[in-house]
Design a protein around this motif. Structure first.
Motif, short mmCIF file in Angstrom:
data_model
loop_
_atom_site.label_atom_id
_atom_site.label_comp_id
_atom_site.label_asym_id
_atom_site.label_seq_id
_atom_site.Cartn_x
_atom_site.Cartn_y
_atom_site.Cartn_z
N LEU A 192 0.85 -1.19 0.00
CA LEU A 192 0.00 0.00 0.00
C LEU A 192 0.89 1.24 0.00
O LEU A 192 1.81 1.34 0.82
CB LEU A 192 -0.91 0.02 1.24
N SER A 193 0.63 2.17 -0.90
CA SER A 193 1.41 3.40 -1.00
C SER A 193 0.57 4.59 -0.54
O SER A 193 -0.59 4.73 -0.96
CB SER A 193 1.90 3.63 -2.44
N PHE A 194 1.15 5.45 0.30
CA PHE A 194 0.43 6.58 0.87
C PHE A 194 1.08 7.90 0.46
O PHE A 194 2.22 7.94 -0.01
CB PHE A 194 0.39 6.47 2.40
N SER A 195 0.33 8.99 0.65
CA SER A 195 0.81 10.32 0.26
C SER A 195 1.91 10.82 1.18
O SER A 195 2.69 11.69 0.80
CB SER A 195 -0.36 11.31 0.25
N ASN A 196 1.98 10.30 2.42
CA ASN A 196 3.04 10.63 3.36
C ASN A 196 3.44 9.36 4.11
O ASN A 196 2.80 8.32 3.98
CB ASN A 196 2.60 11.71 4.35
N VAL A 197 4.50 9.46 4.88
CA VAL A 197 4.99 8.29 5.62
C VAL A 197 4.06 8.00 6.80
O VAL A 197 3.96 8.81 7.72
CB VAL A 197 6.42 8.53 6.13
N PRO A 198 3.36 6.86 6.80
CA PRO A 198 2.48 6.54 7.93
C PRO A 198 3.27 6.02 9.11
O PRO A 198 4.44 5.64 9.00
CB PRO A 198 1.57 5.45 7.35
#
Length: 208
Positions: free
Chosen positions: A73-79
């Motif tokens: 899963l790729s996110f807009s910021n570092v989770p």
């Protein structure tokens, strides 16, 4: 008796021709400052919006030959790695996720068990975004091949358990999400507004 000399007629427009222009009112200055503050606060709110899922492997709605060894899963910021959960459920409700979620940069990776059956899979995910708020979502994909043998470790999974909001946990040293730049700019605008209001009041008093 000698006639008195005629005095030149005074034109109304010549009286106090050097009168200053009226100074801006205090209400006008305050309105301008409040409008500026509203724009700044709106920009600050947009900057602190929660992170978003920007992509996945497999992608939503994709059809694969077999289940891959891991789901990403790729996110807009570092989770945050705290409280991250991913379920990969087959049509029977069996969870094929194997072990904890690994987060590297903006990508969360969930290992998967071998021996998964063909069919449709539902992915339920939950992570904590970079602003310390939990976010979650669901999507599905299909596989064309697989075996019907289910490993002993595979179990039927229920819904994701509710996670405690980690917003109160101690943040990493040297890192802060508080918008100090916006606060300092607001303080500066308030000081300027007070100075302009005092100046305008003095000018209004001088012109009376």
């Amino acid at each position: 008796m000698a006639a008195l000399p005629t005095l030149p007629e005074q034109h109304p427009m010549s009286v106090r021709s050097d009168r200053r222009r009226p100074a801006p009112s205090v209400a006008t200055i305050v309105s301008a400052v409040l409008l500026t503050l509203a724009v700044l606060l709106g920009a600050g709110g947009a900057a602190s919006a929660h992170d978003e899922l920007v992509g996945s492997t497999p992608a939503e709605g994709a059809t694969l030959d077999v289940l891959p060894p891991a789901l990403e899963l790729s996110f807009s910021n570092v989770p945050s790695g705290i409280g991250a959960q991913v379920q990969v459920l087959d049509e029977a409700g069996v969870d094929w996720a194997d072990g904890p979620v690994a987060i590297v940069d903006r990508t969360a990776s969930q290992p998967l068990r071998a021996g998964a059956p063909a069919g449709e899979y539902t992915v339920n995910w939950r992570v904590v975004s970079s602003d310390s708020h939990p976010i979650e979502g669901t999507f599905a994909f299909r596989t064309q091949q697989g075996t019907t043998t289910v490993p002993d470790s595979a179990t039927t999974a229920g819904p994701l358990d509710a996670q405690e909001d980690p917003a109160n946990e101690t943040q990493t040293a040297g890192v802060s999400d508080f918008p100090w730049s916006v606060v300092l700019m607001i303080a500066a605008l308030i000081a300027i507004a007070v100075a302009l209001a005092v100046t305008a009041r003095k000018r209004l008093g001088a012109n009376k």
